[in-house]
Scaffold this motif. Structure first.
Motif, PDB file in Angstrom:
ATOM      1  N   ALA A   1      24.597  -4.128   3.955  1.00 52.37           N
ATOM      2  CA  ALA A   1      24.142  -2.744   4.081  1.00 52.37           C
ATOM      3  C   ALA A   1      23.367  -2.643   5.382  1.00 52.37           C
ATOM      4  O   ALA A   1      22.909  -3.656   5.931  1.00 52.37           O
ATOM      5  N   LYS A   2      23.213  -1.429   5.870  1.00 55.60           N
ATOM      6  CA  LYS A   2      22.444  -1.253   7.106  1.00 55.60           C
ATOM      7  C   LYS A   2      20.987  -1.646   6.899  1.00 55.60           C
ATOM      8  O   LYS A   2      20.328  -2.114   7.819  1.00 55.60           O
ATOM      9  N   THR A   3      20.495  -1.443   5.696  1.00 57.60           N
ATOM     10  CA  THR A   3      19.164  -1.923   5.331  1.00 57.60           C
ATOM     11  C   THR A   3      19.059  -1.966   3.814  1.00 57.60           C
ATOM     12  O   THR A   3      19.775  -1.252   3.109  1.00 57.60           O
ATOM     13  N   HIS A   4      18.161  -2.813   3.335  1.00 55.07           N
ATOM     14  CA  HIS A   4      17.823  -2.818   1.914  1.00 55.07           C
ATOM     15  C   HIS A   4      16.392  -2.325   1.696  1.00 55.07           C
ATOM     16  O   HIS A   4      15.815  -2.521   0.625  1.00 55.07           O
ATOM     17  N   ILE A   5      15.824  -1.682   2.721  1.00 50.38           N
ATOM     18  CA  ILE A   5      14.503  -1.071   2.559  1.00 50.38           C
ATOM     19  C   ILE A   5      14.664   0.197   1.734  1.00 50.38           C
ATOM     20  O   ILE A   5      15.486   1.056   2.037  1.00 50.38           O
ATOM     21  N   ARG A   6      13.865   0.308   0.708  1.00 52.81           N
ATOM     22  CA  ARG A   6      13.991   1.377  -0.282  1.00 52.81           C
ATOM     23  C   ARG A   6      12.743   2.255  -0.278  1.00 52.81           C
ATOM     24  O   ARG A   6      11.711   1.878   0.278  1.00 52.81           O
ATOM     25  N   PHE A   7      12.852   3.381  -0.965  1.00 47.97           N
ATOM     26  CA  PHE A   7      11.656   4.215  -1.151  1.00 47.97           C
ATOM     27  C   PHE A   7      10.535   3.361  -1.750  1.00 47.97           C
ATOM     28  O   PHE A   7       9.364   3.516  -1.417  1.00 47.97           O
ATOM     29  N   GLY A   8      10.922   2.472  -2.669  1.00 49.89           N
ATOM     30  CA  GLY A   8       9.947   1.653  -3.381  1.00 49.89           C
ATOM     31  C   GLY A   8       9.161   0.705  -2.509  1.00 49.89           C
ATOM     32  O   GLY A   8       8.058   0.281  -2.881  1.00 49.89           O
ATOM     33  N   HIS A   9       9.690   0.343  -1.335  1.00 52.89           N
ATOM     34  CA  HIS A   9       8.912  -0.493  -0.414  1.00 52.89           C
ATOM     35  C   HIS A   9       7.637   0.231   0.014  1.00 52.89           C
ATOM     36  O   HIS A   9       6.544  -0.355   0.002  1.00 52.89           O
ATOM     37  N   PHE A  10       7.771   1.481   0.387  1.00 54.08           N
ATOM     38  CA  PHE A  10       6.619   2.262   0.841  1.00 54.08           C
ATOM     39  C   PHE A  10       5.655   2.516  -0.321  1.00 54.08           C
ATOM     40  O   PHE A  10       4.436   2.488  -0.141  1.00 54.08           O
ATOM     41  N   GLU A  11       6.219   2.764  -1.503  1.00 55.79           N
ATOM     42  CA  GLU A  11       5.374   2.989  -2.676  1.00 55.79           C
ATOM     43  C   GLU A  11       4.529   1.763  -3.002  1.00 55.79           C
ATOM     44  O   GLU A  11       3.354   1.879  -3.376  1.00 55.79           O
ATOM     45  N   TYR A  12       5.132   0.588  -2.863  1.00 54.35           N
ATOM     46  CA  TYR A  12       4.412  -0.643  -3.199  1.00 54.35           C
ATOM     47  C   TYR A  12       3.161  -0.792  -2.341  1.00 54.35           C
ATOM     48  O   TYR A  12       2.055  -1.026  -2.863  1.00 54.35           O
ATOM     49  N   PHE A  13       3.296  -0.647  -1.034  1.00 50.80           N
ATOM     50  CA  PHE A  13       2.150  -0.854  -0.152  1.00 50.80           C
ATOM     51  C   PHE A  13       1.166   0.309  -0.209  1.00 50.80           C
ATOM     52  O   PHE A  13      -0.036   0.111  -0.019  1.00 50.80           O
ATOM     53  N   PHE A  14       1.647   1.514  -0.517  1.00 49.72           N
ATOM     54  CA  PHE A  14       0.739   2.658  -0.642  1.00 49.72           C
ATOM     55  C   PHE A  14      -0.147   2.515  -1.874  1.00 49.72           C
ATOM     56  O   PHE A  14      -1.379   2.658  -1.783  1.00 49.72           O
ATOM     57  N   TYR A  15       0.479   2.216  -3.015  1.00 50.54           N
ATOM     58  CA  TYR A  15      -0.296   2.180  -4.259  1.00 50.54           C
ATOM     59  C   TYR A  15      -1.147   0.922  -4.392  1.00 50.54           C
ATOM     60  O   TYR A  15      -2.116   0.908  -5.157  1.00 50.54           O
ATOM     61  N   THR A  16      -0.806  -0.135  -3.682  1.00 49.80           N
ATOM     62  CA  THR A  16      -1.656  -1.330  -3.685  1.00 49.80           C
ATOM     63  C   THR A  16      -2.707  -1.266  -2.574  1.00 49.80           C
ATOM     64  O   THR A  16      -3.464  -2.227  -2.380  1.00 49.80           O
ATOM     65  N   LYS A  17      -2.721  -0.119  -1.869  1.00 52.24           N
ATOM     66  CA  LYS A  17      -3.714   0.141  -0.818  1.00 52.24           C
ATOM     67  C   LYS A  17      -3.675  -0.916   0.293  1.00 52.24           C
ATOM     68  O   LYS A  17      -4.713  -1.271   0.874  1.00 52.24           O
ATOM     69  N   LYS A  18      -2.493  -1.405   0.581  1.00 52.09           N
ATOM     70  CA  LYS A  18      -2.318  -2.350   1.688  1.00 52.09           C
ATOM     71  C   LYS A  18      -1.954  -1.543   2.932  1.00 52.09           C
ATOM     72  O   LYS A  18      -0.798  -1.447   3.333  1.00 52.09           O
ATOM     73  N   THR A  19      -2.991  -0.969   3.516  1.00 53.16           N
ATOM     74  CA  THR A  19      -2.818  -0.014   4.611  1.00 53.16           C
ATOM     75  C   THR A  19      -2.144  -0.629   5.825  1.00 53.16           C
ATOM     76  O   THR A  19      -1.249  -0.022   6.425  1.00 53.16           O
ATOM     77  N   GLU A  20      -2.586  -1.821   6.215  1.00 52.68           N
ATOM     78  CA  GLU A  20      -2.014  -2.446   7.400  1.00 52.68           C
ATOM     79  C   GLU A  20      -0.529  -2.754   7.207  1.00 52.68           C
ATOM     80  O   GLU A  20       0.277  -2.574   8.137  1.00 52.68           O
ATOM     81  N   GLU A  21      -0.195  -3.219   6.025  1.00 55.47           N
ATOM     82  CA  GLU A  21       1.204  -3.544   5.741  1.00 55.47           C
ATOM     83  C   GLU A  21       2.064  -2.282   5.715  1.00 55.47           C
ATOM     84  O   GLU A  21       3.200  -2.280   6.200  1.00 55.47           O
ATOM     85  N   LEU A  22       1.515  -1.187   5.158  1.00 52.78           N
ATOM     86  CA  LEU A  22       2.254   0.074   5.144  1.00 52.78           C
ATOM     87  C   LEU A  22       2.475   0.569   6.567  1.00 52.78           C
ATOM     88  O   LEU A  22       3.577   1.022   6.915  1.00 52.78           O
ATOM     89  N   ASP A  23       1.452   0.466   7.388  1.00 59.22           N
ATOM     90  CA  ASP A  23       1.588   0.860   8.794  1.00 59.22           C
ATOM     91  C   ASP A  23       2.671   0.021   9.479  1.00 59.22           C
ATOM     92  O   ASP A  23       3.484   0.543  10.255  1.00 59.22           O
ATOM     93  N   ALA A  24       2.666  -1.267   9.189  1.00 65.72           N
ATOM     94  CA  ALA A  24       3.645  -2.169   9.803  1.00 65.72           C
ATOM     95  C   ALA A  24       5.060  -1.830   9.356  1.00 65.72           C
ATOM     96  O   ALA A  24       6.007  -1.868  10.150  1.00 65.72           O
ATOM     97  N   LEU A  25       5.219  -1.492   8.074  1.00 66.83           N
ATOM     98  CA  LEU A  25       6.535  -1.143   7.543  1.00 66.83           C
ATOM     99  C   LEU A  25       7.049   0.145   8.175  1.00 66.83           C
ATOM    100  O   LEU A  25       8.235   0.252   8.537  1.00 66.83           O
ATOM    101  N   ILE A  26       6.164   1.125   8.332  1.00 65.23           N
ATOM    102  CA  ILE A  26       6.551   2.389   8.960  1.00 65.23           C
ATOM    103  C   ILE A  26       6.971   2.146  10.410  1.00 65.23           C
ATOM    104  O   ILE A  26       8.001   2.665  10.859  1.00 65.23           O
ATOM    105  N   GLN A  27       6.194   1.354  11.132  1.00 60.85           N
ATOM    106  CA  GLN A  27       6.526   1.083  12.533  1.00 60.85           C
ATOM    107  C   GLN A  27       7.830   0.294  12.649  1.00 60.85           C
ATOM    108  O   GLN A  27       8.662   0.560  13.522  1.00 60.85           O
ATOM    109  N   TYR A  28       8.011  -0.671  11.748  1.00 62.64           N
ATOM    110  CA  TYR A  28       9.246  -1.462  11.737  1.00 62.64           C
ATOM    111  C   TYR A  28      10.456  -0.564  11.494  1.00 62.64           C
ATOM    112  O   TYR A  28      11.478  -0.672  12.173  1.00 62.64           O
ATOM    113  N   SER A  29      10.336   0.334  10.536  1.00 59.64           N
ATOM    114  CA  SER A  29      11.436   1.239  10.206  1.00 59.64           C
ATOM    115  C   SER A  29      11.762   2.151  11.382  1.00 59.64           C
ATOM    116  O   SER A  29      12.934   2.405  11.682  1.00 59.64           O
TER     117      SER A  29
END
Length: 472
Positions: free
Chosen positions: A167-195
């Motif tokens: 697939a072009k990617t296996h990044i899902r809506f749930g990836h963003f939800e995981y880091f948002f709800y676990t309050k892992k701000t830096e990781e969420l920022d990194a995921l957004i920038q990576y995407s």
């Protein structure tokens, strides 16, 4: 086979490093040669074979962690419970594609599962992903299928299997939800920038790249759902962890293709409340996007998120109308809700097969109305429809060309559950010829394939009673 590992570079918070646990006496039973050539995967190379079947460990292969809303309830940690991302392959188009293996054995995200896949579900995914690709629906693809003599226990002991898919990617809506709800701000920022960097580079040129990316995700999701509704496809498990940020159809389980037209139809026997019924798929798509929007609430204002979400309905309707105008052979300007509703009403009242009915319409001409009339009981109602239909269809276009376009839009063949059931039964006995015969017509479903005409026939009554569930 050269593997890239871009996702690995995000760091260990995003995954667990895992390896394939080979099945007992596993065999490579099917290869998607055109896809393999596109991705420069040489199945004659022993190192490639040993890498794909797990005999050679890939140091940076990983199982992703993510969360997800499942049937409306939030699960704070999910992940690849039976899958491994081996790495990424560069295609002949210069783009990167995830190489993902399903059925690899236990991972830290397996929860109460064994991490295995059965031959039944692997064959179903292989068939549907190639069929969707042939229909022009964005989808993951099947690269190779393995069977084995290892028993995997579901409702009964079944042969274990592994499926190599891309697939072009296996990044899902749930990836963003995981880091948002676990309050892992830096990781969420990194995921957004990576995407943004890897999948939405054009958005980086916009004044607000994150808003531009979120809008693109909204539009891609709307396009995907519009395709589903037009071809009569039901996903069955529209959880947010099963939604790709690139609008590709992924994670095929208890899917189905509508036979008798019924908006309330539910293909997933496990969906007791009909949450993901066919007619509800558009609204569920928007619901899932609202869940994703919450994960961007620290990066975008409420007004910006609402602005993006309002694009969904317009895009879905526009895309659906465009596809249906081609299916009916009527210009977008001439295609009215009443004309489409009348046609769908005839299909439903006459209990016509959805796919077959549109194929019949493709063959109808003013001189040969019997192509349709001979298939219905209420001939007068069908004749009246055809009169109104021809009023809308007559325009400056060459009508032979219109019919040709319809035949290239309305497939002759559709993946019916009973057909999948039959090829699975044969494969479980070691006979893959029926599977390959069905795969052949599904890979070019608009062709006539006169030698396989039997595979275009509507389901027998026993076939309509088959049920699929989340274990499928």
């Amino acid at each position: 086979m050269f593997l890239h590992h871009r996702f690995y570079e995000l760091g260990s918070a995003f995954y667990s490093v895992e390896r394939i646990k080979p099945l007992n006496e596993q065999r490579l039973v099917e290869i998607n040669l055109p896809l393999a050539q596109f991705l420069s995967v040489d199945f004659k190379d022993q190192q490639t074979l040993d890498t794909l079947n797990g005999e050679i460990s890939v140091p940076k292969s990983l199982s992703m962690v993510y969360a997800g809303h499942q049937f409306g309830g939030f699960s704070p940690q999910l992940g690849d419970g039976r899958g491994i991302l081996l790495g990424e392959l560069e295609g002949q188009d210069g783009c990167f594609y995830d190489l993902h293996i399903k059925g690899v054995g236990f991972t830290p995200f397996s929860r109460m599962g064994d991490g295995r896949a059965v031959l039944r579900s692997s064959i179903r995914e292989y068939l549907v992903s190639e069929y969707m690709n042939a229909l022009g629906v964005p989808s993951s693809r099947a690269l190779a299928l393995y069977d084995s003599n290892q028993a995997v226990y579901r409702e009964r002991p079944e042969p274990g299997a592994m499926l190599a898919r891309v697939a072009k990617t296996h990044i899902r809506f749930g990836h963003f939800e995981y880091f948002f709800y676990t309050k892992k701000t830096e990781e969420l920022d990194a995921l957004i920038q990576y995407s943004l960097n890897q999948y939405f580079p054009t958005c980086l040129k916009e004044e607000n790249p994150i808003l531009a990316m979120f809008k693109d995700i909204v539009l891609r999701t709307a396009d995907m759902i519009a395709h589903w509704q037009a071809i009569g496809f039901q996903h069955g498990v529209m959880n947010t962890d099963n939604f790709s940020i690139l609008g590709e159809t992924i994670d095929y389980g208890p899917y189905g293709f509508m036979e008798e037209y019924d908006p309330s139809w539910v293909c997933n026997h496990s969906d007791h409340e009909g949450r993901y019924a066919f007619g509800r798929q558009p609204s569920v798509g928007l619901w899932n996007l609202n869940c994703l929007a919450r994960s961007f609430s620290h990066h975008l204002t409420k007004e910006q998120l609402v602005e993006a979400l309002t694009l969904y309905e317009t895009q879905l309707e526009e895309r659906f109308s465009s596809i249906m105008s081609n299916k009916m052979g009527v210009s977008k300007e001439a295609l009215t809700d009443s004309l489409m509703s009348e046609w769908l009403s005839i299909i439903k009242k006459e209990r016509l097969d959805y796919t077959t009915a549109f194929r019949l319409l493709s063959h109808v001409s003013k001189e040969t109305p019997s192509v349709l009339l001979d298939e219905v009981i209420d001939r007068e109602a069908a004749r009246e429809f055809l009169e109104r239909y021809w009023e809308k269809r007559e325009d400056r276009r060459d009508q032979a060309a219109v019919s040709d376009l319809m035949l290239k839009t309305n497939p002759k063949f559709v993946l019916r559950n009973y057909l999948a059931h039959q090829v699975i039964e044969s494969a479980e006995q070691g006979n893959y010829l029926p599977f390959r015969k069905l795969l052949n017509v599904l890979s070019s479903p608009f062709s006539e394939h006169e030698e396989s005409h039997d595979l275009a026939m509507p389901s027998p009554e026993w076939g309509k009673q088959l049920e699929v569930s989340c274990s499928s």
